[in-house]
Design an enzyme around this catalytic site. Structure first.
Site, PDB file in Angstrom:
ATOM      1  N   ALA A   1     -10.429  -9.637   3.989  1.00 32.96           N
ATOM      2  CA  ALA A   1     -10.033 -10.656   4.964  1.00 32.96           C
ATOM      3  C   ALA A   1      -8.533 -10.928   4.908  1.00 32.96           C
ATOM      4  O   ALA A   1      -8.076 -12.004   5.273  1.00 32.96           O
ATOM      5  CB  ALA A   1     -10.817 -11.951   4.723  1.00 32.96           C
ATOM      6  N   GLY A   2      -7.772  -9.940   4.440  1.00 28.94           N
ATOM      7  CA  GLY A   2      -6.324 -10.092   4.330  1.00 28.94           C
ATOM      8  C   GLY A   2      -5.601  -9.752   5.619  1.00 28.94           C
ATOM      9  O   GLY A   2      -6.214  -9.595   6.686  1.00 28.94           O
TER      10      GLY A   2
ATOM     11  N   CYS B   1       0.827  -1.211   0.000  1.00 29.73           N
ATOM     12  CA  CYS B   1       0.000   0.000   0.000  1.00 29.73           C
ATOM     13  C   CYS B   1       0.860   1.259   0.000  1.00 29.73           C
ATOM     14  O   CYS B   1       0.399   2.332  -0.384  1.00 29.73           O
ATOM     15  CB  CYS B   1      -0.944   0.008   1.194  1.00 29.73           C
ATOM     16  SG  CYS B   1      -0.110  -0.016   2.798  1.00 29.73           S
TER      17      CYS B   1
END
Length: 429
Positions: A189-190, A51
C-alpha cells in the site's frame, strides 16, 4: 572538509545484489548510527535507498572511503572486493554533480521521473532525525532540491515521462485485449502501489483488491478506487482469482512463492497471470518466471518499456546539465569559502567570483542559443571554448607581455598552474 558518495544502482548492479543493500525507511536511523559509531571520522552521513539504488553520502575532514565500503559490504553480507566491482565512488564536485543529477531525475531508470526527489527528501529527513546530517551534507541536499526544482521549471525533462506504473499498464494491455475485464490484485500500500492503482483504475478493471499487512492502510487505498482489502496471509488461497498482480512491499523475503503460483494456475485451468514485481528485494520468487502461463516482469524488465520518447528529450537533458554544472560550481565555491586556509580566502573568493561571472555570461549565451533552436552539441562546444578562452586569456597576455628577464619565471608559473600532469608537453617560450 571532503564529501563522498558510495553507491550501486540499476546500471552497476543486478537486481538481486541491489536487494541485499536495500534499507527500509525505518532502518536508516539505526544504520546511520552503526556507520558513524563504527568510525569516529564519519562526521556526517545519509543513506538513499530505493528500488533502483542504494547510496551512502558522507562528509568529513578526513575521508574514510575504504571504511564506508567495508561497512556497506558487511551490511549486505558481501565481501568488500566483490561489492567494489558493482559500486561507484565520487568525491567533492563529482559527488555533488551526482546528487544533483539524481534529484533531477537524470540518473533514474525512467528519465525525468519525479518520485526520486521525494525519496531523497525522505532520506534527508531520516538522516536529520538520526542526528547524522551536518552543515555540509545539509547544504549539498538543499542545493540538490533547488537544482531539481530549476530543472523541472526551466526544461521539459519530465515531459511525457513513462512511469513504472504506466509501463506496467501498457504491458498488461499487450497481454489482455480488454483491461476492463481483468481482476487486479495489488500487494502492498506504498507509493508505487498507489501509482499502479491510479494507472490501472483509469482503465476500469472489473475488480481491484489490495493485500497488505496493515488492513487500515489497505482499506484507505482500496476505498479510493472502490476496491476490497484482504489480509496478506489470505493471498495464497485467493491468488487464483486474479488475472494481474502488482507487488511492491518492504518485505526482506519473497511473499509470493512458486508453489502458491503453481496452485493458482491449476485452479485457473492455466489461464495466464500477468505479474509485476516492483520490490527490491523481490516480492515474487524468480523461479515463477519459468512457469509457462505466467508473465512476470521486474523493475529491471520494465526499464525496456520506459525508453520510448527519451531521444526527444535529449535537448532538455543538455539544458538540465548546464543548470547542474552551475549548481556544482556554486556548491564547490561554498565549500572553498569554508576552507581554513587563512590568508588565501580573500584571493580564493575573488577567483571564484571571477569564475562565476564568466560562467554566468557563457551560460546566458548558451541558453539563448538553445532557446533559438540551435544544435545542442554546437552550443555546448561554444560554451566550452568560451570558458577556456576566458580562463587562459590572462596567462596568455602575461606570456606575450613578459620581457626577457621575466619570461622564464612567467613561463614556469603558467606551466605549474595550467599544465600540471602534462610534463611531456613543451614549455611555452
Amino acid at each position: 572538509m571532503t564529501v563522498w558518495a558510495l553507491g550501486l544502482n540499476h546500471n552497476t548492479a543486478p537486481l538481486d545484489l541491489r536487494g541485499r543493500f536495500s534499507f527500509a525507511l525505518d532502518q536508516i536511523a539505526p544504520a546511520l548510527q552503526g556507520l558513524r559509531t563504527s568510525h569516529a571520522r564519519h562526521a556526517e552521513a545519509a543513506i538513499l535507498s530505493t528500488c533502483n539504488r542504494t547510496e551512502v553520502y558522507c562528509a568529513s575532514d578526513d575521508p574514510q572511503v575504504d571504511h564506508t565500503l567495508g561497512w556497506l559490504a558487511h551490511a549486505g553480507g558481501v565481501p568488500p572486493a566483490a561489492l567494489r566491482e558493482h559500486t561507484y565512488l565520487l568525491q567533492d564536485g563529482q559527488a555533488a554533480r551526482h546528487a544533483f543529477r539524481v534529484a533531477s531525475g537524470l540518473d533514474s531508470m525512467v528519465l525525468g521521473e519525479p518520485q526520486i526527489l521525494g525519496q531523497m527528501k525522505s532520506a534527508v529527513r531520516a538522516a536529520e532525525e538520526a542526528g547524522a546530517l551536518g552543515r555540509t551534507l545539509n547544504q549539498l541536499f538543499q542545493r540538490s532540491f533547488a537544482v531539481a526544482k530549476q530543472v523541472r521549471t526551466s526544461t521539459e525533462i519530465g515531459a511525457h515521462s513513462i512511469s513504472m506504473a504506466a509501463a506496467a499498464v501498457r504491458l498488461a494491455g499487450n497481454l489482455f485485449e480488454d483491461l476492463s475485464q481483468i481482476r487486479l490484485l495489488l500487494v502492498g500500500a506504498g507509493e508505487m502501489i498507489e501509482l499502479a492503482a491510479t494507472h490501472f483504475a483509469a482503465r476500469g478493471p472489473a475488480a481491484i483488491a489490495i493485500a497488505n499487512r496493515t488492513l487500515e492502510r489497505g482499506e484507505k487505498l482500496a476505498g479510493r478506487f472502490g476496491g476490497e482489502v484482504m489480509r496478506l496471509a489470505d493471498l495464497p488461497e485467493r491468488l487464483h482469482e486474479f488475472d494481474a498482480v502488482v507487488s511492491c512491499t518492504a518485505s526482506a523475503l519473497p511473499i509470493i512463492g512458486l508453489g502458491a503460483v503453481e496452485r493458482a494456475l491449476k485452479k485457473r485451468r492455466h489461464r495466464p497471470i500477468f505479474m509485476v514485481d516492483l520490490a527490491v528485494p523481490r516480492d515474487i520468487e524468480p523461479e515463477v518466471r519459468q512457469l509457462a502461463d505466467v508473465y512476470l516482469y521486474t523493475v529491471d524488465d520494465l526499464a525496456q518499456a520506459v525508453q520510448t520518447g527519451q531521444a526527444n528529450r535529449q535537448a532538455a537533458v543538455a539544458q538540465a546539465e548546464v543548470i547542474i554544472d552551475a549548481g556544482v560550481q556554486s556548491f564547490m565555491h561554498w565549500m572553498d569559502q569554508r576552507d581554513p586556509s587563512a590568508g588565501m580566502v580573500p584571493l580564493i573568493r575573488r577567483l571564484n567570483a571571477q569564475a562565476d561571472e564568466w560562467n554566468a555570461l557563457e551560460l546566458a549565451r548558451a541558453r539563448k542559443r538553445i532557446a533559438r533552436g540551435e544544435d545542442v552539441d554546437a552550443v555546448l562546444q561554444a560554451l566550452s571554448r568560451g570558458l577556456s578562452r576566458k580562463m587562459l586569456h590572462g596567462a596568455m597576455a602575461e606570456l606575450h607581455a613578459a620581457d626577457g628577464a621575466h619570461r622564464d619565471q612567467t613561463a614556469q608559473a603558467v606551466t605549474k598552474l595550467f599544465l600540471r600532469g602534462s610534463s611531456g608537453r613543451r614549455r611555452p617560450s
